[in-house]
Design an enzyme around this catalytic site. Sequence first.
Site, PDB file in Angstrom:
ATOM      1  N   LYS A 155       1.775   7.834  -1.580  1.00 49.95           N
ATOM      2  CA  LYS A 155       2.764   7.314  -2.523  1.00 49.95           C
ATOM      3  C   LYS A 155       2.391   5.904  -2.938  1.00 49.95           C
ATOM      4  CE  LYS A 155       6.202   5.584   0.769  1.00 49.95           C
ATOM      5  NZ  LYS A 155       6.507   6.166   2.069  1.00 49.95           N
ATOM      6  N   PHE A 167       3.272   1.875  -3.795  1.00 50.49           N
ATOM      7  CA  PHE A 167       4.080   0.838  -3.168  1.00 50.49           C
ATOM      8  C   PHE A 167       4.279  -0.302  -4.145  1.00 50.49           C
ATOM      9  CE2 PHE A 167       2.211   3.219   0.249  1.00 50.49           C
ATOM     10  CZ  PHE A 167       3.272   3.382   1.118  1.00 50.49           C
ATOM     11  N   THR A 182     -11.397   0.338   7.032  1.00 44.50           N
ATOM     12  CA  THR A 182     -11.552   1.788   6.959  1.00 44.50           C
ATOM     13  C   THR A 182     -13.018   2.130   6.798  1.00 44.50           C
ATOM     14  OG1 THR A 182     -11.233   1.772   4.557  1.00 44.50           O
ATOM     15  CG2 THR A 182      -9.290   2.229   5.913  1.00 44.50           C
ATOM     16  N   GLU A 207     -10.613   7.979   3.536  1.00 44.95           N
ATOM     17  CA  GLU A 207     -10.816   6.728   4.259  1.00 44.95           C
ATOM     18  C   GLU A 207     -10.234   6.854   5.655  1.00 44.95           C
ATOM     19  OE1 GLU A 207      -9.836   3.207   1.884  1.00 44.95           O
ATOM     20  OE2 GLU A 207      -9.639   4.584   0.193  1.00 44.95           O
TER      21      GLU A 207
END
Length: 157
Positions: A109, A111, A29, A81
Amino acid sequence: AAMRHLPYFCRGEVVKGFGRGSKELGIPTANFSEQVVESFPSDISTGIYYGWACVGNGDVHKMVLSIGWNPFYKNIKKSVETHIIHTFKEDFYGEILSIVIIGYIRPEKNFDSLEALISAIQGDIEEAKRQLDLPEHLKLKEDNFFHLPEGKIVNNH
């Protein structure tokens, strides 16, 4: 609130991020400086977006963008990013990255695992590719915003 600010045009210098994208995720990124991140609308929704990106005066490529705190990594600073869907031969720190954010994919969210995160990002990339092939999105790829005037200092406008 995610869509109210779109399309959103932004440009800034690419700075070193956390060094996680390429190493841990295999998904490099490009990170904007804090000043650029702070210039984003304060009420823009965090989450995953798609759009177009261009490094310097190079070609315009599809991209996926994350705005937020990266819950998986528990960042304390908001980051923006950009994953450009293109393989670059070398790093482009210090180059000017121009992006147009066109659409919203999903909220941020957490993980349970790195694998789950990578799998979600791969899904986001596929969704971005599909969306950006739509005629109404393709036309922004040709926007004059992506043509930097030669020698123009962009960071200080």
